[in-house]
Every structure is written in structure tokens, then in C-alpha cells.
Design a protein around this motif. Structure first.
Motif, PDB file in Angstrom:
ATOM      1  N   ILE A 101      63.085  43.439  35.088  1.00  0.00           N
ATOM      2  CA  ILE A 101      62.111  42.350  34.951  1.00  0.00           C
ATOM      3  C   ILE A 101      60.818  42.620  35.722  1.00  0.00           C
ATOM      4  O   ILE A 101      60.046  41.704  35.994  1.00  0.00           O
ATOM      5  CB  ILE A 101      62.708  40.982  35.342  1.00  0.00           C
ATOM      6  CG1 ILE A 101      63.127  40.933  36.803  1.00  0.00           C
ATOM      7  CG2 ILE A 101      63.859  40.605  34.443  1.00  0.00           C
ATOM      8  CD1 ILE A 101      63.411  39.524  37.284  1.00  0.00           C
ATOM      9  N   GLY A 102      60.579  43.881  36.075  1.00  0.00           N
ATOM     10  CA  GLY A 102      59.300  44.242  36.672  1.00  0.00           C
ATOM     11  C   GLY A 102      59.296  44.507  38.159  1.00  0.00           C
ATOM     12  O   GLY A 102      58.263  44.857  38.723  1.00  0.00           O
ATOM     13  N   GLY A 103      60.422  44.346  38.817  1.00  0.00           N
ATOM     14  CA  GLY A 103      60.494  44.673  40.241  1.00  0.00           C
ATOM     15  C   GLY A 103      60.809  46.143  40.432  1.00  0.00           C
ATOM     16  O   GLY A 103      60.887  46.917  39.470  1.00  0.00           O
ATOM     17  N   ASN A 104      61.017  46.534  41.681  1.00  0.00           N
ATOM     18  CA  ASN A 104      61.390  47.918  41.992  1.00  0.00           C
ATOM     19  C   ASN A 104      62.815  48.030  42.522  1.00  0.00           C
ATOM     20  O   ASN A 104      63.222  49.089  42.958  1.00  0.00           O
ATOM     21  CB  ASN A 104      60.406  48.527  43.000  1.00  0.00           C
ATOM     22  CG  ASN A 104      59.090  48.861  42.352  1.00  0.00           C
ATOM     23  OD1 ASN A 104      59.051  49.455  41.276  1.00  0.00           O
ATOM     24  ND2 ASN A 104      57.990  48.456  42.985  1.00  0.00           N
ATOM     25  N   ASP A 105      63.548  46.932  42.542  1.00  0.00           N
ATOM     26  CA  ASP A 105      64.945  46.913  42.973  1.00  0.00           C
ATOM     27  C   ASP A 105      65.124  47.469  44.389  1.00  0.00           C
ATOM     28  O   ASP A 105      66.085  48.163  44.691  1.00  0.00           O
ATOM     29  CB  ASP A 105      65.824  47.668  41.973  1.00  0.00           C
ATOM     30  CG  ASP A 105      67.209  47.061  41.846  1.00  0.00           C
ATOM     31  OD1 ASP A 105      67.439  45.971  42.405  1.00  0.00           O
ATOM     32  OD2 ASP A 105      68.072  47.675  41.199  1.00  0.00           O
ATOM     33  N   LEU A 106      64.184  47.122  45.280  1.00  0.00           N
ATOM     34  CA  LEU A 106      64.218  47.622  46.658  1.00  0.00           C
ATOM     35  C   LEU A 106      65.085  46.766  47.581  1.00  0.00           C
ATOM     36  O   LEU A 106      65.275  47.106  48.742  1.00  0.00           O
ATOM     37  CB  LEU A 106      62.798  47.711  47.224  1.00  0.00           C
ATOM     38  CG  LEU A 106      61.871  48.690  46.488  1.00  0.00           C
ATOM     39  CD1 LEU A 106      60.449  48.578  47.027  1.00  0.00           C
ATOM     40  CD2 LEU A 106      62.387  50.110  46.613  1.00  0.00           C
TER      41      LEU A 106
END
Length: 135
Positions: A37-42
Motif C-alpha cells: 500500500i505504498g510503505g517501505n515495511d520498515l
């Protein structure tokens, strides 16, 4: 009504889409959204963080009870997820599965189920919650 936490939980977000830093007494947590959904999964997303709070509280509450009883249960495992459906209101169901490294008796199982329901975050989520927001 008095606050339960000694210090506020604080958060901030910059220009990097969805990347938030949440601070508490003496630590920081990075939260993010999945790449889908557009995040970086950090870091965990807000839903995962909410379920992690319930997981941690449930595990700690069970550990305290098990230790007080002197039961030989060296490891407790938990798995959580949730689903939602829209009726007249949005209805959310959290599924929580708890397992133990040792076999436990039926009596222990019944008691530990009751204790899991008494963890403070379980009680908080099952009660009426009001969110007062200011700008």
C-alpha cells in the motif's frame, strides 16, 4: 480522571510516506505500512502494533499467573489476527490462539482462558473507548 501512563506516548512523521517514529519513556518504535500500500515495511503497521500490545499483555499476564501457581509451563505462544465486517456498524473480531510448550490439564486450560481475558489490554479493548482529539 488521571492518566495511566507516567509520560505521554509521542509520535512524528516526516516526508517519507507512512514512516512514523513513536516514542515512549525511554525508547522508540518505527512504524510503517506494507509495500503493497505504498510503505517501505520498515516496521509494524498500526494494526499489527495494536495486536502486538494485546499479545504482550496476554503473555505477561499469563506468565505472572503461571509463575504464582508454580506450574511447569516454560513457554507460552500466542497468535493473533483480526477480521472486520460492515453491518449497521463496523464489527471487528480479534482471534487469539494461545498454546503452551507443555501439556496442560483441562483445569489449567479453563483457568488460563479466564486469566487471558483479564489482561488489562483485553479489558481495555472490550470496554467503551472515547478518543478526545485536539488540534
Amino acid at each position: 480522571m488521571a492518566n495511566l501512563l507516567e509520560q505521554d506516548i509521542t509520535g512524528k512523521i516526516g516526508t517519507q510516506k507512512y514512516l512514523c517514529t513513536i516514542s515512549w519513556r525511554n525508547g522508540k518504535l518505527v512504524m510503517d505500512e506494507p509495500k503493497s500500500i505504498g510503505g517501505n515495511d520498515l516496521g509494524p503497521d498500526p494494526y499489527s502494533t495494536l495486536l502486538a500490545s494485546l499479545a504482550g499483555c496476554t503473555l505477561s499476564t499469563l506468565r505472572m499467573y503461571i509463575d504464582r501457581k508454580g506450574w511447569d509451563i516454560p513457554e507460552i505462544n500466542i497468535s493473533l489476527n483480526f477480521s472486520q465486517k460492515q453491518n449497521d456498524e463496523l464489527e471487528t473480531t480479534i482471534s487469539r490462539a494461545i498454546s503452551f510448550s507443555n501439556e496442560i490439564t483441562t483445569e489449567q486450560k479453563e483457568r488460563l482462558l479466564l486469566i487471558a481475558e483479564k489482561c488489562p489490554i483485553s479489558k481495555l479493548l472490550k470496554n467503551k473507548i472515547t478518543i478526545n482529539t485536539q488540534l
